[in-house]
Design a protein around this motif. Structure first.
Motif, PDB file in Angstrom:
ATOM      1  N   HIS A 169      60.984  54.353  41.456  1.00  0.00           N
ATOM      2  CA  HIS A 169      60.173  53.945  42.596  1.00  0.00           C
ATOM      3  C   HIS A 169      60.954  52.979  43.494  1.00  0.00           C
ATOM      4  CE1 HIS A 169      56.686  52.879  44.946  1.00  0.00           C
ATOM      5  NE2 HIS A 169      56.857  51.611  44.647  1.00  0.00           N
ATOM      6  N   LEU A 170      61.739  52.098  42.885  1.00  0.00           N
ATOM      7  CA  LEU A 170      62.508  51.127  43.656  1.00  0.00           C
ATOM      8  C   LEU A 170      63.646  51.792  44.419  1.00  0.00           C
ATOM      9  CD1 LEU A 170      63.170  48.145  44.330  1.00  0.00           C
ATOM     10  CD2 LEU A 170      64.597  48.133  42.308  1.00  0.00           C
ATOM     11  N   LEU A 171      64.352  52.714  43.783  1.00  0.00           N
ATOM     12  CA  LEU A 171      65.509  53.335  44.421  1.00  0.00           C
ATOM     13  C   LEU A 171      65.118  54.264  45.562  1.00  0.00           C
ATOM     14  CD1 LEU A 171      67.670  54.150  41.293  1.00  0.00           C
ATOM     15  CD2 LEU A 171      67.970  52.282  42.903  1.00  0.00           C
ATOM     16  N   ASP A 178      61.793  53.275  50.956  1.00  0.00           N
ATOM     17  CA  ASP A 178      62.366  53.063  52.279  1.00  0.00           C
ATOM     18  C   ASP A 178      61.689  51.865  52.917  1.00  0.00           C
ATOM     19  OD1 ASP A 178      64.032  55.208  52.030  1.00  0.00           O
ATOM     20  OD2 ASP A 178      62.740  56.586  53.146  1.00  0.00           O
ATOM     21  N   ARG A 179      62.432  51.186  53.746  1.00  0.00           N
ATOM     22  CA  ARG A 179      61.893  50.045  54.481  1.00  0.00           C
ATOM     23  C   ARG A 179      62.314  50.206  55.938  1.00  0.00           C
ATOM     24  NH1 ARG A 179      62.842  44.129  52.315  1.00  0.00           N
ATOM     25  NH2 ARG A 179      61.039  44.715  51.106  1.00  0.00           N
ATOM     26  N   LYS A 180      61.416  49.837  56.841  1.00  0.00           N
ATOM     27  CA  LYS A 180      61.703  49.903  58.264  1.00  0.00           C
ATOM     28  C   LYS A 180      62.343  48.594  58.697  1.00  0.00           C
ATOM     29  CE  LYS A 180      58.694  51.600  61.274  1.00  0.00           C
ATOM     30  NZ  LYS A 180      57.540  51.667  62.198  1.00  0.00           N
ATOM     31  N   PRO A 217      63.668  53.539  59.673  1.00  0.00           N
ATOM     32  CA  PRO A 217      63.492  53.426  58.221  1.00  0.00           C
ATOM     33  C   PRO A 217      64.781  53.788  57.492  1.00  0.00           C
ATOM     34  CG  PRO A 217      62.145  55.205  59.102  1.00  0.00           C
ATOM     35  CD  PRO A 217      62.858  54.591  60.248  1.00  0.00           C
ATOM     36  N   LYS A 218      65.185  52.938  56.532  1.00  0.00           N
ATOM     37  CA  LYS A 218      66.408  53.158  55.764  1.00  0.00           C
ATOM     38  C   LYS A 218      66.126  52.900  54.300  1.00  0.00           C
ATOM     39  CE  LYS A 218      69.398  51.896  59.555  1.00  0.00           C
ATOM     40  NZ  LYS A 218      70.476  51.050  60.014  1.00  0.00           N
ATOM     41  N   ASN A 219      67.018  53.388  53.444  1.00  0.00           N
ATOM     42  CA  ASN A 219      66.900  53.196  52.015  1.00  0.00           C
ATOM     43  C   ASN A 219      67.059  51.717  51.695  1.00  0.00           C
ATOM     44  OD1 ASN A 219      66.911  53.352  49.269  1.00  0.00           O
ATOM     45  ND2 ASN A 219      68.618  54.773  49.118  1.00  0.00           N
ATOM     46  N   LEU A 220      66.253  51.223  50.802  1.00  0.00           N
ATOM     47  CA  LEU A 220      66.235  49.801  50.480  1.00  0.00           C
ATOM     48  C   LEU A 220      67.546  49.337  49.869  1.00  0.00           C
ATOM     49  CD1 LEU A 220      64.329  47.352  50.508  1.00  0.00           C
ATOM     50  CD2 LEU A 220      63.719  47.934  48.181  1.00  0.00           C
ATOM     51  N   ILE A 221      68.117  50.109  48.960  1.00  0.00           N
ATOM     52  CA  ILE A 221      69.321  49.702  48.255  1.00  0.00           C
ATOM     53  C   ILE A 221      70.556  49.808  49.147  1.00  0.00           C
ATOM     54  CG2 ILE A 221      70.775  50.130  46.230  1.00  0.00           C
ATOM     55  CD1 ILE A 221      67.996  49.133  45.520  1.00  0.00           C
ATOM     56  N   ASP A 222      70.708  50.900  49.867  1.00  0.00           N
ATOM     57  CA  ASP A 222      71.908  51.136  50.663  1.00  0.00           C
ATOM     58  C   ASP A 222      71.853  50.501  52.044  1.00  0.00           C
ATOM     59  OD1 ASP A 222      72.882  52.666  48.598  1.00  0.00           O
ATOM     60  OD2 ASP A 222      72.119  54.547  49.437  1.00  0.00           O
ATOM     61  N   TYR A 249      64.732  41.970  55.601  1.00  0.00           N
ATOM     62  CA  TYR A 249      63.939  42.864  56.444  1.00  0.00           C
ATOM     63  C   TYR A 249      64.740  43.374  57.629  1.00  0.00           C
ATOM     64  CZ  TYR A 249      59.871  41.515  53.783  1.00  0.00           C
ATOM     65  OH  TYR A 249      58.990  41.317  52.765  1.00  0.00           O
ATOM     66  N   GLU A 250      66.014  43.016  57.692  1.00  0.00           N
ATOM     67  CA  GLU A 250      66.902  43.459  58.764  1.00  0.00           C
ATOM     68  C   GLU A 250      68.011  44.276  58.119  1.00  0.00           C
ATOM     69  OE1 GLU A 250      68.710  41.237  62.590  1.00  0.00           O
ATOM     70  OE2 GLU A 250      69.219  40.368  60.668  1.00  0.00           O
ATOM     71  N   CYS A 251      68.285  45.474  58.635  1.00  0.00           N
ATOM     72  CA  CYS A 251      69.262  46.357  58.010  1.00  0.00           C
ATOM     73  C   CYS A 251      70.680  45.799  58.158  1.00  0.00           C
ATOM     74  CB  CYS A 251      69.171  47.762  58.590  1.00  0.00           C
ATOM     75  SG  CYS A 251      69.664  47.911  60.304  1.00  0.00           S
ATOM     76  N   ASN A 252      71.602  46.380  57.398  1.00  0.00           N
ATOM     77  CA  ASN A 252      72.980  45.898  57.390  1.00  0.00           C
ATOM     78  C   ASN A 252      73.628  45.962  58.772  1.00  0.00           C
ATOM     79  OD1 ASN A 252      72.685  45.573  54.665  1.00  0.00           O
ATOM     80  ND2 ASN A 252      73.913  47.347  54.103  1.00  0.00           N
TER      81      ASN A 252
END
Length: 74
Positions: free
Chosen positions: A11-13, A16-18, A25-30, A46-49
């Motif tokens: 569920h964690l992997l 997705d988070r916006k 929306p992107k993958n939480l881990i990557d 909450y901010e992407c890489n």
């Protein structure tokens, strides 16, 4: 205490988070930096890489050669 019920790795992997900056929306881990300890979703920013890198480069101070310290000429 039932740890298997609380922690579901699949569920964690796959979560997705916006991004709050770009809205994609992107993958939480990557796609997000880890900001705290733990493996729960609240440990990630909450901010992407890519948005984080752009923000840091934009807000980085510009070096002014006239104000840089240099060795005194004695």
């Amino acid at each position: 205490m039932d740890l298997d019920g609380q922690i579901k790795l699949g569920h964690l992997l796959l979560q997705d988070r916006k991004c709050r900056t770009c809205g994609i929306p992107k993958n939480l881990i990557d796609g997000f930096y880890k900001k705290g300890k733990g493996i729960n979703p609240s440990s990630y920013s909450y901010e992407c890489n890519s948005c984080s890198i752009k923000r840091i480069i934009k807000n980085r101070r510009k070096r002014n050669t006239s104000t840089d310290w240099s060795y005194p000429d004695w």
